[in-house]
Write an enzyme that holds these catalytic residues in place. Sequence first.
Site, PDB file in Angstrom:
ATOM      1  N   GLU A  19       0.884  -1.171   0.000  1.00 29.37           N
ATOM      2  CA  GLU A  19       0.000   0.000   0.000  1.00 29.37           C
ATOM      3  C   GLU A  19       0.918   1.217   0.000  1.00 29.37           C
ATOM      4  O   GLU A  19       1.458   1.578   1.041  1.00 29.37           O
ATOM      5  CB  GLU A  19      -0.869   0.018   1.267  1.00 29.37           C
ATOM      6  CG  GLU A  19      -1.830  -1.145   1.401  1.00 29.37           C
ATOM      7  CD  GLU A  19      -3.030  -1.024   0.491  1.00 29.37           C
ATOM      8  OE1 GLU A  19      -3.132  -0.035  -0.264  1.00 29.37           O
ATOM      9  OE2 GLU A  19      -3.870  -1.928   0.535  1.00 29.37           O
ATOM     10  N   CYS A  47      -2.284   9.145   2.472  1.00 29.27           N
ATOM     11  CA  CYS A  47      -2.013   8.594   1.137  1.00 29.27           C
ATOM     12  C   CYS A  47      -3.178   8.894   0.200  1.00 29.27           C
ATOM     13  O   CYS A  47      -2.983   9.134  -0.982  1.00 29.27           O
ATOM     14  CB  CYS A  47      -1.767   7.102   1.231  1.00 29.27           C
ATOM     15  SG  CYS A  47      -3.065   6.222   2.093  1.00 29.27           S
TER      16      CYS A  47
HETATM   17  P1  NAP Z   1       8.268   5.184   4.661  1.00 28.17           P
HETATM   18  O1  NAP Z   1       9.428   6.049   4.917  1.00 28.17           O
HETATM   19  O2  NAP Z   1       8.288   4.317   3.477  1.00 28.17           O
HETATM   20  O3  NAP Z   1       8.115   4.296   5.982  1.00 28.17           O
HETATM   21  C1  NAP Z   1       7.099   3.327   6.117  1.00 28.17           C
HETATM   22  C2  NAP Z   1       7.640   2.150   6.897  1.00 28.17           C
HETATM   23  O4  NAP Z   1       8.615   1.481   6.091  1.00 28.17           O
HETATM   24  C3  NAP Z   1       8.346   2.534   8.173  1.00 28.17           C
HETATM   25  O5  NAP Z   1       8.134   1.536   9.136  1.00 28.17           O
HETATM   26  C4  NAP Z   1       9.808   2.570   7.766  1.00 28.17           C
HETATM   27  O6  NAP Z   1      10.693   2.368   8.834  1.00 28.17           O
HETATM   28  C5  NAP Z   1       9.862   1.430   6.785  1.00 28.17           C
HETATM   29  N1  NAP Z   1      10.899   1.526   5.779  1.00 28.17           N
HETATM   30  C6  NAP Z   1      11.341   2.631   5.137  1.00 28.17           C
HETATM   31  N2  NAP Z   1      12.276   2.311   4.222  1.00 28.17           N
HETATM   32  C7  NAP Z   1      12.425   0.965   4.295  1.00 28.17           C
HETATM   33  C8  NAP Z   1      13.250   0.029   3.602  1.00 28.17           C
HETATM   34  N3  NAP Z   1      14.100   0.413   2.658  1.00 28.17           N
HETATM   35  N4  NAP Z   1      13.148  -1.257   3.924  1.00 28.17           N
HETATM   36  C9  NAP Z   1      12.277  -1.670   4.868  1.00 28.17           C
HETATM   37  N5  NAP Z   1      11.478  -0.840   5.558  1.00 28.17           N
HETATM   38  C10 NAP Z   1      11.532   0.462   5.262  1.00 28.17           C
HETATM   39  O7  NAP Z   1       6.920   5.967   4.590  1.00 28.17           O
HETATM   40  P2  NAP Z   1       6.388   7.054   5.606  1.00 28.17           P
HETATM   41  O8  NAP Z   1       7.104   8.300   5.355  1.00 28.17           O
HETATM   42  O9  NAP Z   1       6.390   6.499   6.993  1.00 28.17           O
HETATM   43  O10 NAP Z   1       4.872   7.139   5.160  1.00 28.17           O
HETATM   44  C11 NAP Z   1       4.448   7.965   4.147  1.00 28.17           C
HETATM   45  C12 NAP Z   1       4.218   7.188   2.879  1.00 28.17           C
HETATM   46  O11 NAP Z   1       3.310   6.112   3.108  1.00 28.17           O
HETATM   47  C13 NAP Z   1       3.558   8.048   1.840  1.00 28.17           C
HETATM   48  O12 NAP Z   1       4.117   7.776   0.591  1.00 28.17           O
HETATM   49  C14 NAP Z   1       2.110   7.595   1.900  1.00 28.17           C
HETATM   50  O13 NAP Z   1       1.373   7.892   0.751  1.00 28.17           O
HETATM   51  C15 NAP Z   1       2.263   6.160   2.149  1.00 28.17           C
HETATM   52  N6  NAP Z   1       1.042   5.571   2.688  1.00 28.17           N
HETATM   53  C16 NAP Z   1       0.296   4.750   1.915  1.00 28.17           C
HETATM   54  C17 NAP Z   1      -0.897   4.229   2.394  1.00 28.17           C
HETATM   55  C18 NAP Z   1      -1.750   3.298   1.569  1.00 28.17           C
HETATM   56  O14 NAP Z   1      -2.643   2.680   2.129  1.00 28.17           O
HETATM   57  N7  NAP Z   1      -1.543   3.167   0.280  1.00 28.17           N
HETATM   58  C19 NAP Z   1      -1.326   4.583   3.660  1.00 28.17           C
HETATM   59  C20 NAP Z   1      -0.547   5.444   4.416  1.00 28.17           C
HETATM   60  C21 NAP Z   1       0.636   5.920   3.916  1.00 28.17           C
HETATM   61  P3  NAP Z   1      11.438   3.615   9.542  1.00 28.17           P
HETATM   62  O15 NAP Z   1      10.397   4.471  10.151  1.00 28.17           O
HETATM   63  O16 NAP Z   1      12.307   2.946  10.553  1.00 28.17           O
HETATM   64  O17 NAP Z   1      12.207   4.320   8.473  1.00 28.17           O
END
Ligand code: NAP
Length: 454
Positions: free
Chosen positions: A228, A262
Amino acid sequence: MPIATINPSTGETVKTFDSFDSHQIKEKLQRASDTFLNYRHTSFAERAGWMIRAADILETEKQDFARLMTLEMGKPIKGAIGEAEKCAWVCRYYAETAQHHLKDEVVETDATRSYVRFQPLGPVLAVMPWNFPFWQVFRFAAPALMAGNVGLLKHASNVPQCALAIEDIFRRAGFPEGAFQTFLIGVDAVQLVIEDPRVVAVTLTGSEGAGRSVAAIAGKQIKTTVLELGGSDPFIVMPSADFETAVKTAVRSRTINNGQSCIAAKRFIVADQIYDQFEREFVNLMKSLRVGDPMDESTDIGPLATDQILQDVDEQVKSSVAAGAVVLTGGNKLNRQGNFYEATALANIPKNSPAYSEEVFGPVAMLFRVKNIDEAIAVANDTTFGLGSAAWTNDVAEQQRFIEEIEAGCVFINAMVASDPRLPFGGVKNSGYGRELSDFGIREFVNVKTVWIK
Ligand code: NAP
């Protein structure tokens, strides 16, 4: 990133946590695996009893959970209370419907009897984001646990207390020890967990980059994934729309959760005949929003969740303006402590700017003027994302064209995109794959077993 609660309103580090070492990780994985052996055989009624207790806890203690969310990631407190209530809803929904969604499906064939049985897979890892720190986790956990799987949570590093509170809710609700465990780990340890043979599947909600990385690791291990990811949802307004409702909803849809959703509407695509009036009223409403302390009930927009996000949003806006975008209102960080950014609207957005092609995760709206429905659909689809979409029109033929032609996981007509436990949720294109919620969601992490009896 440190695993820590850092108050986004002040920048103060409230609490820090050590990440688990490999020994602790392995111990918890073994517990998950051992728990699954018995848990998978618990009845739907037993699981539903625990899940309803989890819903009761969420409702009874919603004020405390809301304050924790707001402290850790800055969402306005009213929204945080609503989030806790929505988590209770998804728990109750799956407590009531899981058995129905997963009952054997008889298929008439030339067998004496043939049917499909849905069985749990095992320990599922959920890598989750901070933006809806309770909802994203419950949206995964309620169906996964009701299906008989056990859950492992790697939450975002800036919401560790939310992560621990959720583990505690499931424990207090009566789920067996090990049915749902929080892993306090950074990104570097995710690979170790996914590669462990005891983990059978992974779901990630987060950015495109994180999705690519996790899916690549899981792909090598031949493990199911659900992704997602981000979105840059279009919000289209045509001349026949109920204008006043559309413009008010547009502002709400862009600024809800401090613009960090999102499925927030991010690109406002408006028919030429009504564009000028839309721009005027939209900008006035954006200017009227109160940016400030998220613990205050009257606040509309709180701080962005981290200093990094504030820098990223500011950079995206500045580069877009340098490329030719026009600032209609806002466009700056607030000159005060904390990660505050002005409610912002941009127009004349050039194709080669970040505001055109990237997801902007803050209270920044992009306005587009279009000549007709063909151009509206073309602009809506001119993105690598495909999560949600909203189209405002009372013309039935136009409604049908939007439903048919917009490339997204959902189309909302005359309404704001929102998730609902009863309906599937997910995206196409770079917004990911797989579905959460409804019967589709609970069937993502099950073995769809064909049974043939002759
Ligand atoms: P993010 O930086 O991708 O982090 C999300 C999760 O993934 C966190 O637990 C993060 O850990 C982990 N993570 C990051 N990079 C990783 C990697 N290379 N390998 C494994 N795990 C990794 O995203 P965010 O800034 O928290 O959230 C915002 C994003 O989420 C936006 O793009 C938003 O649109 C999207 N989102 C999508 C939905 C949907 O349902 N489609 C819903 C909500 C949000 P750390 O915190 O330790 O870095």
